[in-house]
Design an enzyme around this catalytic site. Structure first.
Site, PDB file in Angstrom:
ATOM      1  N   ASP A 199     -61.547 -14.974   1.422  1.00 42.76           N
ATOM      2  CA  ASP A 199     -62.769 -14.271   1.785  1.00 42.76           C
ATOM      3  C   ASP A 199     -63.687 -14.259   0.564  1.00 42.76           C
ATOM      4  O   ASP A 199     -63.225 -14.372  -0.579  1.00 42.76           O
ATOM      5  CB  ASP A 199     -62.435 -12.849   2.225  1.00 42.76           C
ATOM      6  N   ASP A 220     -66.854 -11.953  -0.153  1.00 43.95           N
ATOM      7  CA  ASP A 220     -67.315 -10.666  -0.677  1.00 43.95           C
ATOM      8  C   ASP A 220     -66.142  -9.742  -0.994  1.00 43.95           C
ATOM      9  O   ASP A 220     -65.361  -9.399  -0.104  1.00 43.95           O
ATOM     10  CB  ASP A 220     -68.246  -9.989   0.323  1.00 43.95           C
ATOM     11  N   GLY A 256     -66.298  -7.518   6.450  1.00 47.94           N
ATOM     12  CA  GLY A 256     -65.650  -8.661   7.083  1.00 47.94           C
ATOM     13  C   GLY A 256     -66.219  -9.038   8.437  1.00 47.94           C
ATOM     14  O   GLY A 256     -65.850 -10.075   8.979  1.00 47.94           O
ATOM     15  N   ARG A 311     -73.075  -9.394  10.746  1.00 42.50           N
ATOM     16  CA  ARG A 311     -74.056  -8.310  10.621  1.00 42.50           C
ATOM     17  C   ARG A 311     -74.234  -7.549  11.925  1.00 42.50           C
ATOM     18  O   ARG A 311     -74.265  -6.317  11.948  1.00 42.50           O
ATOM     19  CB  ARG A 311     -75.395  -8.876  10.158  1.00 42.50           C
ATOM     20  N   SER A 331     -71.188 -13.996   6.056  1.00 45.65           N
ATOM     21  CA  SER A 331     -72.559 -13.920   5.562  1.00 45.65           C
ATOM     22  C   SER A 331     -73.215 -15.294   5.519  1.00 45.65           C
ATOM     23  O   SER A 331     -72.596 -16.292   5.162  1.00 45.65           O
ATOM     24  CB  SER A 331     -72.565 -13.317   4.152  1.00 45.65           C
ATOM     25  N   ASP A 356     -59.829  -8.675   1.575  1.00 47.42           N
ATOM     26  CA  ASP A 356     -59.873  -7.282   1.134  1.00 47.42           C
ATOM     27  C   ASP A 356     -60.247  -6.338   2.261  1.00 47.42           C
ATOM     28  O   ASP A 356     -60.281  -5.127   2.049  1.00 47.42           O
ATOM     29  CB  ASP A 356     -60.862  -7.117  -0.020  1.00 47.42           C
TER      30      ASP A 356
END
Length: 247
Positions: free
Chosen positions: A22, A24, A72, A75, A141, A199
């Protein structure tokens, strides 16, 4: 540095063919910027549209609300999930307005300051590559490519599956495993020989449900419950920093 390339990897990582990270909060220190943008956009909406129940009239929490509802996710899914947590179920165009406000705020932050990569993650990815393990970056994203490039780590990854690709291919977001499975497919590795590093609760659930060989949870939050939450939702192991997987 001597010996076979995989001697620097913890035993749990050996025999892998690929690893999917992942972006971010795992590769780049951008989760806090995402959370801050979500708070500004969400609180502005809540101020104009107070939730119906007094107990729901609280601002966006950059730790709990971010982790539980938006981390995760795409948006639009994140905005809808957060608003639902406050008892609000606005029409899709309103959800899109909140999501787009968040997007503008984050994009401005990225342009102004950029983001840094976590040194421990960079060390682990380099060790995996030396061991012949191909690596991918995944993100919901649309800014992931710019984010990784500005952090000077884009060239460490053989594959990137980001929000642009997800939209083009019609891939559902986490907790569905489709983004991770697409990354593994592009790496030429079956899920059963691929690790997922995440995360977010939604991300570890995706790794679990995708049948991946190993799901590594990254709990950077110093709170005592962060690691246990990831374990409950599908992580096989949890670390505070990915350098812990080097020996």
């Amino acid at each position: 540095m001597n010996g076979e390339p995989d001697t620097m990897l913890a035993p749990v990582l050996r025999n892998l063919r690929a690893a999917v990270f992942d972006t971010d909060g795992v590769i780049t220190d951008s989760a806090r910027a995402h959370a801050a943008a979500w708070k500004t956009a969400s609180d502005a909406y809540l101020a104009e549209h107070p939730p119906p129940a007094p107990g729901q009239r609280r601002p966006f929490d950059v730790r709990d609300d971010y982790r539980l509802h938006v981390d995760g996710r795409s948006r639009l899914d994140g905005a809808a999930a957060f608003l639902a947590s406050r008892g609000l179920h606005p029409p899709p165009e309103t959800v899109r307005t909140v999501a787009e406000a968040k997007e503008r705020l984050f994009a401005a932050r990225l342009r102004e300051r950029g983001m840094d990569a976590y040194p421990g993650t960079v060390r682990l990815v380099r060790a995996l590559r030396r061991a012949g393990v191909r690596c991918a970056a995944v993100s919901a994203s649309r800014h992931a490519r710019e984010l990784l490039a500005r952090a000077a780590v884009l060239d460490l990854f053989d594959v990137l599956v980001d929000g642009v690709e997800a939209a083009r291919l019609g891939l559902p977001g986490k907790p569905r495993p489709d983004l991770f499975l697409e990354a593994a497919r592009r790496l030429g590795a079956p899920a059963g020989r691929t690790a997922v590093v995440e995360d977010a609760v939604a991300g570890v659930e995706a790794g679990r449900d995708g049948g991946f060989a190993l799901v590594v949870g990254v709990a950077r939050d110093p709170g005592p419950d962060a690691g246990q939450r990831l374990l409950r939702h599908g992580a096989d192991i949890v670390v505070r920093d990915l350098a812990e997987l080097l020996v």
